[in-house]
Design an enzyme around this catalytic site. Structure first.
Site, PDB file in Angstrom:
ATOM      1  N   TYR A  62      10.845  17.428 -27.106  1.00 13.65           N
ATOM      2  CA  TYR A  62       9.521  17.926 -27.487  1.00 13.65           C
ATOM      3  C   TYR A  62       8.603  16.767 -27.871  1.00 13.65           C
ATOM      4  O   TYR A  62       7.448  16.694 -27.433  1.00 13.65           O
ATOM      5  CB  TYR A  62       9.672  18.904 -28.654  1.00 13.65           C
ATOM      6  CG  TYR A  62       8.382  19.527 -29.123  1.00 13.65           C
ATOM      7  CD1 TYR A  62       7.817  20.599 -28.435  1.00 13.65           C
ATOM      8  CD2 TYR A  62       7.727  19.058 -30.258  1.00 13.65           C
ATOM      9  CE1 TYR A  62       6.637  21.188 -28.871  1.00 13.65           C
ATOM     10  CE2 TYR A  62       6.555  19.633 -30.695  1.00 13.65           C
ATOM     11  CZ  TYR A  62       6.004  20.703 -29.999  1.00 13.65           C
ATOM     12  OH  TYR A  62       4.834  21.269 -30.431  1.00 13.65           O
ATOM     13  N   SER A 109       0.571  17.195 -30.964  1.00 10.24           N
ATOM     14  CA  SER A 109       1.466  17.539 -32.074  1.00 10.24           C
ATOM     15  C   SER A 109       1.549  16.356 -33.026  1.00 10.24           C
ATOM     16  O   SER A 109       1.228  15.219 -32.651  1.00 10.24           O
ATOM     17  CB  SER A 109       2.858  17.837 -31.499  1.00 10.24           C
ATOM     18  OG  SER A 109       3.843  17.906 -32.504  1.00 10.24           O
TER      19      SER A 109
END
Length: 258
Positions: A159, A146
């Protein structure tokens, strides 16, 4: 006819978390490149829909559900695919969870759940499918990292920590497995519009900031990740391992955009 290095004919692929969004786009893309593809997730109806989309491309698929939190389900996914196709050449790990909330009192059980899915879930699949690939002396594993692997997006700390760990896991496995014929890489998508985030991107201040920070001036389309997945799954990337390929419209390169 495409370049033979990118041809996936005769290969079989498993995409965990492959029935929606980015995962589904990659699963269909691998099928278009010639692979038989099993797109798996927890929901049987989504698995069935994904299998139909893959079969519509003229490739074989299977309807196997899995949950990255349940090791036995991943073992069953491997065994079912090997039984049908003889082997698994390619694994893509797409299953993920996110929760936005201030870190100061972020609930520990939610933190643990996100870590278990995003990091340990990826590890479980890598261990189970990696063992099969190591025994065969060949394989391609692609994890999904990510922008959060590299930079913070406010109030998604669990996250972000999990995706930084996925980046580290990718490099560690590459170091251990690459001499045995199994490459391990990751793709780090920038901001892509999916059913899950469409409202956030199009109707919030955060969405406006994400757009302003992307030099291309638009969000990604999920099919724009397909080329990277095919590259990392194919013979074209034979000497590429431990790499995190960023596909972000220039986001990480960007300082000031106006």
């Amino acid at each position: 006819m495409g370049h033979p290095l990118f041809d996936l004919s005769g290969k079989s692929a498993v995409v965990v978390g492959g029935t929606s969004g980015i995962g589904l786009a990659m699963a269909i893309g691998l099928a278009e490149a010639g692979a038989d593809v099993v797109a798996s997730s927890r929901r049987a109806e989504q698995v069935d829909e994904a299998a139909k989309a893959i079969e519509a491309k003229g490739r074989k698929s299977l309807r196997l559900t899995s949950d990255v939190g349940d090791r036995a389900s991943l073992v069953a996914l491997l065994e079912g695919t090997v039984e049908a196709f003889g082997k698994v050449d390619i694994l893509i790990n797409c299953a993920g969870k996110i929760k936005r909330a201030p870190t100061v009192d972020f609930p520990e059980d939610v933190w643990n759940d996100i870590m278990d899915t995003n990091v340990t879930g990826t590890l479980r699949a890598c261990q189970i499918f990696g063992k099969h690939m190591l025994e065969r002396g060949s394989g391609r594993i692609i994890n999904i990292a990510s922008l959060n692997t590299f930079v913070s997006l406010k109030e998604v700390t669990a996250y972000a920590a999990s995706k930084a760990a996925v980046g580290s896991l990718t490099k560690s496995l590459a170091v251990e497995w690459s001499s045995k014929g199994v490459t391990v890489n990751a793709i780090a998508p920038g901001v892509f519009r999916t059913a899950l985030n469409q409202k956030l991107l199009d109707e919030s201040e955060r969405g406006k900031e994400l757009l302003m920070r992307t030099p291309m001036g638009r969000f990604g389309k999920t099919e724009e990740l397909v080329g990277s997945a095919i590259f990392l799954a194919s013979d074209a990337s034979a000497f590429v391992t431990g790499e995190i390929l960023v596909v972000d419209g220039g986001f990480l390169a960007s300082g000031v955009n106006q």
